[in-house]
Design a protein around this motif. Structure first.
Motif, PDB file in Angstrom:
ATOM      1  N   GLU A  14       0.589  -1.294   0.080  1.00 32.38           N
ATOM      2  CA  GLU A  14      -0.010   0.054  -0.058  1.00 32.38           C
ATOM      3  C   GLU A  14       0.899   1.161   0.166  1.00 32.38           C
ATOM      4  O   GLU A  14       0.576   2.336  -0.660  1.00 32.38           O
ATOM      5  N   THR A  15       2.126   1.070   0.743  1.00 35.09           N
ATOM      6  CA  THR A  15       2.909   2.521   0.806  1.00 35.09           C
ATOM      7  C   THR A  15       3.950   2.598  -0.326  1.00 35.09           C
ATOM      8  O   THR A  15       4.130   3.583  -0.564  1.00 35.09           O
ATOM      9  N   THR A  16       4.376   1.262  -0.803  1.00 33.65           N
ATOM     10  CA  THR A  16       5.183   1.241  -2.021  1.00 33.65           C
ATOM     11  C   THR A  16       6.581   1.898  -1.258  1.00 33.65           C
ATOM     12  O   THR A  16       7.244   2.354  -2.189  1.00 33.65           O
ATOM     13  N   SER A  17       6.837   1.815   0.131  1.00 29.02           N
ATOM     14  CA  SER A  17       8.009   2.731   0.591  1.00 29.02           C
ATOM     15  C   SER A  17       8.339   1.828   1.819  1.00 29.02           C
ATOM     16  O   SER A  17       7.665   1.742   2.732  1.00 29.02           O
ATOM     17  N   PHE A  18       9.695   1.419   1.628  1.00 30.76           N
ATOM     18  CA  PHE A  18      10.140   0.552   3.036  1.00 30.76           C
ATOM     19  C   PHE A  18      10.408   1.420   4.122  1.00 30.76           C
ATOM     20  O   PHE A  18       9.983   1.273   5.207  1.00 30.76           O
ATOM     21  N   THR A  19      10.546   2.793   3.946  1.00 27.36           N
ATOM     22  CA  THR A  19      10.696   3.824   4.945  1.00 27.36           C
ATOM     23  C   THR A  19       9.440   4.024   5.434  1.00 27.36           C
ATOM     24  O   THR A  19       9.382   3.936   6.931  1.00 27.36           O
ATOM     25  N   LYS A  20       8.333   4.177   4.904  1.00 24.26           N
ATOM     26  CA  LYS A  20       7.019   4.451   5.351  1.00 24.26           C
ATOM     27  C   LYS A  20       6.504   3.268   6.092  1.00 24.26           C
ATOM     28  O   LYS A  20       5.863   3.641   7.156  1.00 24.26           O
ATOM     29  N   THR A  21       6.952   2.191   5.391  1.00 21.84           N
ATOM     30  CA  THR A  21       6.351   1.079   5.975  1.00 21.84           C
ATOM     31  C   THR A  21       6.904   0.668   7.532  1.00 21.84           C
ATOM     32  O   THR A  21       6.033   0.505   8.391  1.00 21.84           O
ATOM     33  N   ALA A  22       8.084   1.185   7.780  1.00 22.03           N
ATOM     34  CA  ALA A  22       8.896   1.081   8.783  1.00 22.03           C
ATOM     35  C   ALA A  22       8.420   1.860   9.921  1.00 22.03           C
ATOM     36  O   ALA A  22       8.154   1.546  11.163  1.00 22.03           O
ATOM     37  N   GLU A  23       8.318   3.153   9.305  1.00 18.26           N
ATOM     38  CA  GLU A  23       7.765   4.058  10.423  1.00 18.26           C
ATOM     39  C   GLU A  23       6.181   3.800  10.861  1.00 18.26           C
ATOM     40  O   GLU A  23       5.972   4.218  11.831  1.00 18.26           O
ATOM     41  N   LEU A  24       5.262   3.345  10.019  1.00 18.02           N
ATOM     42  CA  LEU A  24       3.867   2.911  10.304  1.00 18.02           C
ATOM     43  C   LEU A  24       3.930   1.664  11.353  1.00 18.02           C
ATOM     44  O   LEU A  24       3.060   1.516  12.167  1.00 18.02           O
ATOM     45  N   LEU A  25       4.878   0.860  11.185  1.00 15.13           N
ATOM     46  CA  LEU A  25       5.074  -0.316  11.998  1.00 15.13           C
ATOM     47  C   LEU A  25       5.713  -0.151  13.287  1.00 15.13           C
ATOM     48  O   LEU A  25       5.958  -1.020  14.081  1.00 15.13           O
ATOM     49  N   PHE A  26       6.641   1.137  13.393  1.00 13.56           N
ATOM     50  CA  PHE A  26       7.413   1.469  14.389  1.00 13.56           C
ATOM     51  C   PHE A  26       8.630   0.589  14.442  1.00 13.56           C
ATOM     52  O   PHE A  26       9.061  -0.047  15.740  1.00 13.56           O
ATOM     53  N   VAL A  27       9.122  -0.025  13.525  1.00 12.39           N
ATOM     54  CA  VAL A  27      10.250  -1.048  13.422  1.00 12.39           C
ATOM     55  C   VAL A  27      11.467  -0.324  12.550  1.00 12.39           C
ATOM     56  O   VAL A  27      11.125   0.770  11.958  1.00 12.39           O
ATOM     57  N   ALA A  28      12.532  -0.904  12.735  1.00 13.73           N
ATOM     58  CA  ALA A  28      13.465  -0.583  11.626  1.00 13.73           C
ATOM     59  C   ALA A  28      13.427  -0.856  10.325  1.00 13.73           C
ATOM     60  O   ALA A  28      12.790  -1.995   9.852  1.00 13.73           O
ATOM     61  N   GLN A  29      13.917  -0.142   9.328  1.00  9.96           N
ATOM     62  CA  GLN A  29      13.907  -0.362   7.860  1.00  9.96           C
ATOM     63  C   GLN A  29      14.362  -1.894   7.535  1.00  9.96           C
ATOM     64  O   GLN A  29      13.837  -2.338   6.730  1.00  9.96           O
ATOM     65  N   SER A  30      15.562  -2.102   8.262  1.00 13.31           N
ATOM     66  CA  SER A  30      16.007  -3.564   7.923  1.00 13.31           C
ATOM     67  C   SER A  30      15.121  -4.428   8.421  1.00 13.31           C
ATOM     68  O   SER A  30      15.266  -5.799   7.816  1.00 13.31           O
ATOM     69  N   THR A  31      14.132  -4.317   9.600  1.00 10.04           N
ATOM     70  CA  THR A  31      13.454  -5.282  10.025  1.00 10.04           C
ATOM     71  C   THR A  31      12.277  -5.423   8.721  1.00 10.04           C
ATOM     72  O   THR A  31      11.753  -6.755   8.536  1.00 10.04           O
ATOM     73  N   VAL A  32      11.802  -4.272   8.312  1.00  7.43           N
ATOM     74  CA  VAL A  32      10.825  -4.625   6.847  1.00  7.43           C
ATOM     75  C   VAL A  32      11.497  -5.518   5.977  1.00  7.43           C
ATOM     76  O   VAL A  32      11.028  -6.302   5.177  1.00  7.43           O
ATOM     77  N   THR A  33      12.783  -5.087   5.500  1.00  7.00           N
ATOM     78  CA  THR A  33      13.505  -5.730   4.516  1.00  7.00           C
ATOM     79  C   THR A  33      13.388  -7.334   4.826  1.00  7.00           C
ATOM     80  O   THR A  33      13.383  -8.231   3.700  1.00  7.00           O
ATOM     81  N   LYS A  34      13.826  -7.667   6.129  1.00  8.43           N
ATOM     82  CA  LYS A  34      14.153  -9.231   6.512  1.00  8.43           C
ATOM     83  C   LYS A  34      12.557  -9.660   6.345  1.00  8.43           C
ATOM     84  O   LYS A  34      12.630 -10.872   6.029  1.00  8.43           O
ATOM     85  N   ARG A  35      11.680  -9.208   6.798  1.00 11.40           N
ATOM     86  CA  ARG A  35      10.254  -9.729   6.734  1.00 11.40           C
ATOM     87  C   ARG A  35       9.802 -10.294   5.485  1.00 11.40           C
ATOM     88  O   ARG A  35       9.368 -11.154   5.001  1.00 11.40           O
ATOM     89  N   ILE A  36      10.077  -9.260   4.506  1.00 14.97           N
ATOM     90  CA  ILE A  36       9.668  -9.440   2.916  1.00 14.97           C
ATOM     91  C   ILE A  36      10.665 -10.541   2.512  1.00 14.97           C
ATOM     92  O   ILE A  36      10.218 -11.320   1.655  1.00 14.97           O
TER      93      ILE A  36
END
Length: 288
Positions: A14-36
């Protein structure tokens, strides 16, 4: 399958942004990258096309997105049901189109709430195909739709039949003798894509191909205020507008050279669902 990975995937789509997704989930961007990455490894498919400044879903990602949302919704529903189980004997989930709900279901739901203290009712408003999918996913106990549903293990029958009428504001004095098909194309027609399947197609085919309606909305009940205010004309189910006709707020324009098809709605539920069966029998008894 890790639900956090699924939630991250849906949000990133929905956001098409790793940075925005990390902000909304209150996690580090690296966490988003790892989950995907973990989800893609588990599925054996690439879900996103990664460019320098943007990302977008792959074909496989687009296919999987719908399933991911359904999996998360199933998880949420199951948790809610488990928590509610000890409070109420029955947790009855009704799926219905907005039109059927407004025109036919409200009094029966009120009756159930009033007379059955051990029953909790949850109503989901949606379009026919969406509701049928929720029924097959066991996220609804009973659904009222404009689409007949044929599948082993489920019971489906016609619910109500309604007349389609052309209505306008009660003060409108035009077309006292009725209107024909050619004149219909000249009206300020307010279009509602109210998902009546063949009925919706029938209405569109009364107008030229790719006709650009001046006003269009996807909820038929929302048209009534516009019509009463004198903004135009629209085809609506007679049961929806009969009280406004009787009060003089709306009037029916007669059709001189064509007759619209009847609107048929259906009710469907699992064959072994005793409570859904009793609910329908109660409705039928009160209609006698």
């Amino acid at each position: 399958m890790n639900s956090e990975n699924l939630k991250t995937f849906v949000l990133l789509s929905e956001t098409t942004s790793f940075t925005k997704t990390a902000e909304l989930l209150f996690v580090a961007q690296s966490t988003v990258t790892k989950r995907i990455a973990d989800l893609e490894k588990e599925l054996g498919k690439q879900l996103f096309k990664r460019e320098k400044k943007s990302i977008e879903l792959t074909d496989e990602g687009n296919i999987y997105l719908g399933y991911a949302r359904r999996i998360l919704k199933l998880e949420e529903t199951s948790i809610m049901e488990i928590n509610a189980y000890s409070v109420y004997e029955h947790n009855f989930r009704i799926g219905t189109t907005n039109t059927i709900y407004e025109c036919h279901l409200v009094p029966y739901i009120k009756n159930t709430i009033e007379h059955k203290d051990n029953v909790a009712i949850k109503v989901k408003l949606g379009h026919s195909n969406e509701l049928i999918q929720l029924l097959t996913d066991r996220m609804m106990d009973i659904v009222f739709t404009y689409v007949p549903f044929k599948k082993a293990g489920y019971f489906c029958k016609e619910f109500v039949e309604d007349r389609l009428v052309l209505v306008t504001g009660g003060d409108n004095e035009l077309y006292p003798q009725g209107i024909n098909k050619d004149e219909l194309k000249k009206l300020n027609y307010l279009m509602c894509n109210f998902a009546l399947q063949d009925i919706g197609m029938y209405i569109r085919e009364l107008f030229p191909p790719y006709y650009n309606f001046r006003f269009e909305i996807d909820n038929s009940t929302k048209l009534i205020d516009y019509l009463i205010s004198g903004f135009g004309y629209s085809f609506l189910p007679e049961s929806m507008v009969i009280s406004y006709i009787n009060s003089g707020d709306l009037k029916i324009i007669q059709l001189s050279d064509f007759n619209p098809p009847m609107i048929k709605s259906y009710v469907a539920y699992k064959q072994n669902d005793e409570f859904a069966s009793k609910f329908i029998k109660m409705m039928e008894k009160e209609n006698q």
